[in-house]
Design an enzyme around this catalytic site. Structure first.
Site, PDB file in Angstrom:
ATOM      1  N   HIS A 315      20.213 -26.492  26.414  1.00  0.00           N
ATOM      2  CA  HIS A 315      19.568 -27.326  27.448  1.00  0.00           C
ATOM      3  C   HIS A 315      18.288 -27.999  26.986  1.00  0.00           C
ATOM      4  CE1 HIS A 315      22.002 -25.941  30.932  1.00  0.00           C
ATOM      5  NE2 HIS A 315      22.100 -24.837  30.223  1.00  0.00           N
ATOM      6  N   LYS A 494       9.495 -32.542  39.489  1.00  0.00           N
ATOM      7  CA  LYS A 494      10.091 -31.762  38.403  1.00  0.00           C
ATOM      8  C   LYS A 494       8.993 -30.869  37.837  1.00  0.00           C
ATOM      9  CE  LYS A 494      11.311 -35.811  36.560  1.00  0.00           C
ATOM     10  NZ  LYS A 494      12.712 -35.662  36.294  1.00  0.00           N
ATOM     11  N   THR A 601      18.459 -33.702  36.274  1.00  0.00           N
ATOM     12  CA  THR A 601      19.460 -33.668  37.346  1.00  0.00           C
ATOM     13  C   THR A 601      18.885 -34.255  38.626  1.00  0.00           C
ATOM     14  OG1 THR A 601      18.850 -31.336  37.572  1.00  0.00           O
ATOM     15  CG2 THR A 601      20.980 -31.813  36.557  1.00  0.00           C
ATOM     16  N   LYS A 605      20.382 -36.780  41.805  1.00  0.00           N
ATOM     17  CA  LYS A 605      20.196 -36.545  43.245  1.00  0.00           C
ATOM     18  C   LYS A 605      19.579 -37.774  43.907  1.00  0.00           C
ATOM     19  CE  LYS A 605      19.632 -31.767  42.003  1.00  0.00           C
ATOM     20  NZ  LYS A 605      18.661 -30.774  41.491  1.00  0.00           N
TER      21      LYS A 605
HETATM   22  C1  26V Z   1      11.340 -24.245  28.187  1.00  0.00           C
HETATM   23  C2  26V Z   1      10.134 -24.242  27.542  1.00  0.00           C
HETATM   24  C3  26V Z   1       9.651 -22.966  27.003  1.00  0.00           C
HETATM   25  C4  26V Z   1       8.459 -23.109  26.102  1.00  0.00           C
HETATM   26  C5  26V Z   1       7.497 -24.158  26.553  1.00  0.00           C
HETATM   27  C6  26V Z   1       8.134 -25.487  26.765  1.00  0.00           C
HETATM   28  C7  26V Z   1       9.413 -25.426  27.443  1.00  0.00           C
HETATM   29  C8  26V Z   1       9.931 -26.577  27.985  1.00  0.00           C
HETATM   30  C9  26V Z   1      11.124 -26.565  28.623  1.00  0.00           C
HETATM   31  C10 26V Z   1      11.832 -25.405  28.725  1.00  0.00           C
HETATM   32  C11 26V Z   1      13.102 -25.423  29.472  1.00  0.00           C
HETATM   33  C12 26V Z   1      14.280 -25.286  28.624  1.00  0.00           C
HETATM   34  C13 26V Z   1      15.553 -25.203  29.357  1.00  0.00           C
HETATM   35  C14 26V Z   1      15.679 -26.147  30.518  1.00  0.00           C
HETATM   36  O1  26V Z   1      15.323 -25.831  31.627  1.00  0.00           O
HETATM   37  N1  26V Z   1      16.255 -27.303  30.297  1.00  0.00           N
HETATM   38  C15 26V Z   1      16.585 -28.248  31.339  1.00  0.00           C
HETATM   39  O2  26V Z   1      17.950 -28.049  31.673  1.00  0.00           O
HETATM   40  C16 26V Z   1      18.401 -28.948  32.669  1.00  0.00           C
HETATM   41  C17 26V Z   1      19.822 -28.568  32.995  1.00  0.00           C
HETATM   42  O3  26V Z   1      20.644 -28.789  31.905  1.00  0.00           O
HETATM   43  C18 26V Z   1      18.287 -30.372  32.173  1.00  0.00           C
HETATM   44  O4  26V Z   1      18.701 -31.249  33.201  1.00  0.00           O
HETATM   45  C19 26V Z   1      16.857 -30.688  31.770  1.00  0.00           C
HETATM   46  O5  26V Z   1      16.785 -31.968  31.196  1.00  0.00           O
HETATM   47  C20 26V Z   1      16.368 -29.643  30.788  1.00  0.00           C
HETATM   48  O6  26V Z   1      14.982 -29.804  30.525  1.00  0.00           O
END
Ligand code: 26V
Length: 753
Positions: A315, A494, A601, A605
């Site tokens: 993701h 978001k 996402t 929406k």
């Molecule tokens: C995690 C972390 C952890 C360390 C600090 C920075 C950081 C930034 C983002 C994340 C999230 C990673 C996983 C996540 O939530 N991804 C999201 O997944 C959604 C569903 O697939 C997608 O629509 C989003 O674009 C994506 O950011």
């Protein structure tokens, strides 16, 4: 299904329905749904899907479940006859706080679609007692408090299953809670299964604080869901949590397969395990451990069984978000799992040579995604562009090794929640204009035929007005802020992250503020709405929230500008707030730095609810742009290819952009002494300096084009007929983003249920 609320009220409370208060009615309706769901059989099939996820951002369930059972209208009218408003009753339900953002919400949409398609598949996760923190604004800054949702919920049903989870040096007992997942118009169901720690101790959490003893594993394991940049002290706990989740899941999967007749040699015929990002990736060594240690399998056979049953979704490409755990931490949490991972690493190196780019263990760190790709049968990205970036750059060596494992599955959203529940006015316009089939097919393309039909355009406009009334009411009640009736609603909601570039929208606000000060009065008032939480340890994200809240206050206090420009930041943005705000939006802000947002996402929406998108060509925005065509979307910004090039060559220097007079004026506004005097000077100075000198996500690179595009959007909004046509086209083309479509693709290409 026949229901008689009057009789039920008499039976349960000995009082007429008219005399019940809203919380009591809410509980009564939740009981009613639970009773109906309890007797529904599970979706059946030899092979069962286990969707493992640390997060399920399910939102409130009452409306959704009434709708899925087909009794929403009946309940509404019976309540109305007794003088009650179902909308007010719905507000009494607390929202479970079981996720951070997009990834958790996607899991919830998927469960809805899996059940709606009648596929046998359960979600498995953890029962976070305080979930994600509750956000408050104090002194124009974010404060984080525990969210006590669990004390006030009615959906969890205790299951009799429990397991022992062995950690290094001690073991714990688990227990299990289930939430029934009903599909739309189905008579069978699935479940969301949430494991908990039997010995968990809520009193470890002091009132109003999210600080607690992170070392008391036996008591704290399921208390908090980590915000996405958990601090150092929390990292080890996070590994404990992940192992606890997957050990329970693996034991359950094996148990259920055996109950259904598997001899375990044929386990992949009975179970497919989907891991939502790498958080549950230790299920791979855990399944191997169980087969070898508990069921006497040969190691190699256990590996080949597991390889055939685990699929992984990536993701994000942000390096800091890709999990890498110190091998030492894994050795502490479970010596046996660490040992198995070392063996898997050796096996991989034996087969493919010692290539550090694809190693599972490198420099003492375990790369969880690498393990999932080598020892799973499928890896997918979540939008076409994202998958392409994985294949071509981020995971390129893996793509060369296993091209057949890679595929794209563009995300989707459930139409039950994201239009039928949250936008009844638009839903009924659609029913009237194109018939009700869209409610099951999610095909809205029939609307295209009415692109030039003034009366249909007018009805869409009226539906938007209704959604705006509901949103204004929500903001007024929750935050005491009045939004002008004729305001253009421009929304970015978001998680707060630099790559999503809320700071760029803040710079636009400064520009617009100065422009209005210069006498350029916009024809309609503009209301810009933000919502989102920042991880408590993510300083710059906190600073961005402070800037937004400062701008909100600064502009509201300016008698010249405030009638024309308003900035609102929704407190504690969550699924319920999204359901109010998204239907009301005119403009959908999707302005991440190209290449960084895997999919998004909320973009889908907003589109479904008739907002027009202002975006970079990132994530699923690219697919939205292809579907609606030029003229129905506004795109801007540096392309993902160019961005990748800038990073690779170290060629972006924020300071060069900052030095441009037009940009300097905006950035320096943040540290202008009278502005700073109103807030936290340290935060503002830090944010200013970061933007002027570092700006890792290149907001200054795109700001000028962004301002121009936004001004064009605002001008175009004034041509009502052509704007409404754009809105219509967006709604009509949104069918592709139904999560039913996504789930059909997962099932056809990966799960084979
Ligand atoms: C995690 C972390 C952890 C360390 C600090 C920075 C950081 C930034 C983002 C994340 C999230 C990673 C996983 C996540 O939530 N991804 C999201 O997944 C959604 C569903 O697939 C997608 O629509 C989003 O674009 C994506 O950011």
């Amino acid at each position: 299904m026949k229901i008689d609320l009057e009789a039920r009220s008499q039976e349960k409370f000995g009082r007429p329905l008219a005399e019940l208060d809203n919380p009591t009615i809410c509980t009564m309706l939740e009981d009613l749904v639970r009773e109906h769901a309890a007797v529904m059989p599970l979706n059946d099939g030899k092979r069962r899907l286990y969707y493992l996820s640390a997060e399920f951002l399910i939102g409130r369930l009452l409306t959704n479940n009434l709708l899925e059972l087909g009794i929403y209208d009946d309940v509404k009218s019976q309540l109305a006859a007794a003088g009650h408003d179902l909308g007010a009753v719905e507000e009494c339900e607390v929202e479970p706080s079981l996720g951070n953002g997009g990834l958790g919400r996607l899991a919830a949409c998927f469960l809805d679609s899996i059940a709606t398609l009648g596929l046998p598949g359960d979600g498995i996760g953890l029962n976070w007692h305080y979930g994600l923190f509750h956000q408050k604004f104090i002194d124009l800054q974010q404060a984080a408090e525990p969210d006590t949702w669990l004390d006030r919920q009615d959906w969890l049903v205790k299951d009799e299953k429990f397991y022992t989870v062995q950690f290094g040096g001690f073991s714990v007992k688990s227990c299990l809670y289930d939430i029934d997942v009903l599909g739309y118009q189905r008579t069978t169901k699935n479940r969301l299964r949430l494991f908990d720690l039997e010995s968990v101790d809520d009193s470890l959490v002091p009132p109003n604080s999210i600080d607690f003893d992170k070392t008391a594993i036996k008591k704290n394991l399921t208390l908090f869901l980590y915000p996405d940049d958990s601090d150092d002290a929390g990292r080890l706990l996070r590994v404990y949590q992940e192992y606890f989740m997957v050990s329970n899941a693996a034991q359950l999967i094996i148990d259920e397969a055996q109950e259904r007749g598997s001899n375990l040699h044929d386990l992949p015929d009975y179970a497919v395990v989907h891991i939502n990002d790498t958080h549950p990736s230790m299920v791979i060594p855990e399944l191997i451990r169980l087969l070898v240690d508990e069921h006497s399998f040969d190691f190699d056979e256990a590996v080949s069984i597991v390889k055939n049953m685990v699929a992984y979704t990536n993701h994000t490409i942000l390096a800091e978000a890709l999990e890498k755990w110190p091998l030492k931490s894994l050795q502490t949490v479970s010596p046996r799992i660490a040992e198995i991972i070392e063996k898997l690493d050796e096996l991989e190196k034996k087969e493919y040579g010692d290539n550090p780019d694809v190693a599972i263990i490198r420099d003492g760190a375990v790369h969880m995604a690498h393990m999932a790709i080598h020892y799973g049968f499928s890896i997918n990205g979540v939008a076409a562009l994202h998958t392409k970036i994985l294949e071509d750059t981020e995971l390129h060596p893996f793509y060369e090794m296993y091209p057949e494992k890679f595929s794209n599955k563009t995300n989707g959203i459930t139409f039950r929640r994201w239009i039928m529940d949250c936008n009844p006015a638009l839903s009924s316009v659609l029913d009237d204009v194109i018939g009700t089939d869209w409610r099951t097919t999610c095909d809205l393309t029939g609307l295209m035929a009415y692109k030039d039909d003034d009366s249909v355009l007018q009805r869409l406009d009226d539906a938007k007005d209704k959604a705006k009334i509901s949103m204004r009411d929500f903001i007024w009640k929750n935050q005491g802020v009045h939004i002008p009736e004729d305001a253009i609603i421009d929304v970015q909601v978001k998680r707060i992250h630099e790559y999503k570039r809320q700071q760029m929208l803040a710079l636009y606000i400064i520009w617009k503020y100065l422009d209005i000060k210069n006498g350029n009065i916009p024809p309609h008032p503009i209301t810009i709405i933000f919502g989102g939480k920042a991880a408590p340890a993510y300083t710059i994200a906190q600073d961005i929230i402070h800037l937004i809240l400062m701008l909100s206050r600064w502009i509201a206090a300016d008698p010249v500008v405030s009638p024309h420009l308003q900035v609102i930041m929704i407190e504690n943005y969550n699924v319920s707030a999204a359901e109010r705000v998204i239907p009301a939006a005119d403009i959908s802000e999707q302005i991440s730095l190209a290449s960084k947002e895997a999919s998004g996402t909320s973009n889908m929406k907003f589109m479904l609810n008739g907002a027009v998108t202002l975006c970079t060509l990132d994530g699923a925005n690219v697919e939205i742009a292809d579907l609606v065509g030029d003229g129905n979307i506004y795109t801007f910004g540096t392309s993902s290819k160019e961005v990748e090039h800038l990073y690779a060559e170290n060629a972006y220097h924020a300071h060069d952009y900052y030095e441009k007079p037009g940009i300097k004026l905006l950035v320096d506004f943040i540290t202008n002494p009278s502005f700073m005097a109103l807030g936290n000077a340290g935060r503002l100075q830090r944010l200013h300096d970061d933007m002027a000198n570092k700006d890792w996500f290149m907001a200054l690179l795109d700001i000028e084009e962004y301002i121009q595009k936004k001004e064009l959007v605002l001008r175009d909004f004034e041509d009502r007929e052509s704007w409404l046509k754009k809105s219509l086209v967006n709604i009509a083309q949104a069918g592709d983003f139904s999560s039913d479509r996504t789930i059909r693709q997962y099932n056809k290409d990966i799960w084979h249920l």
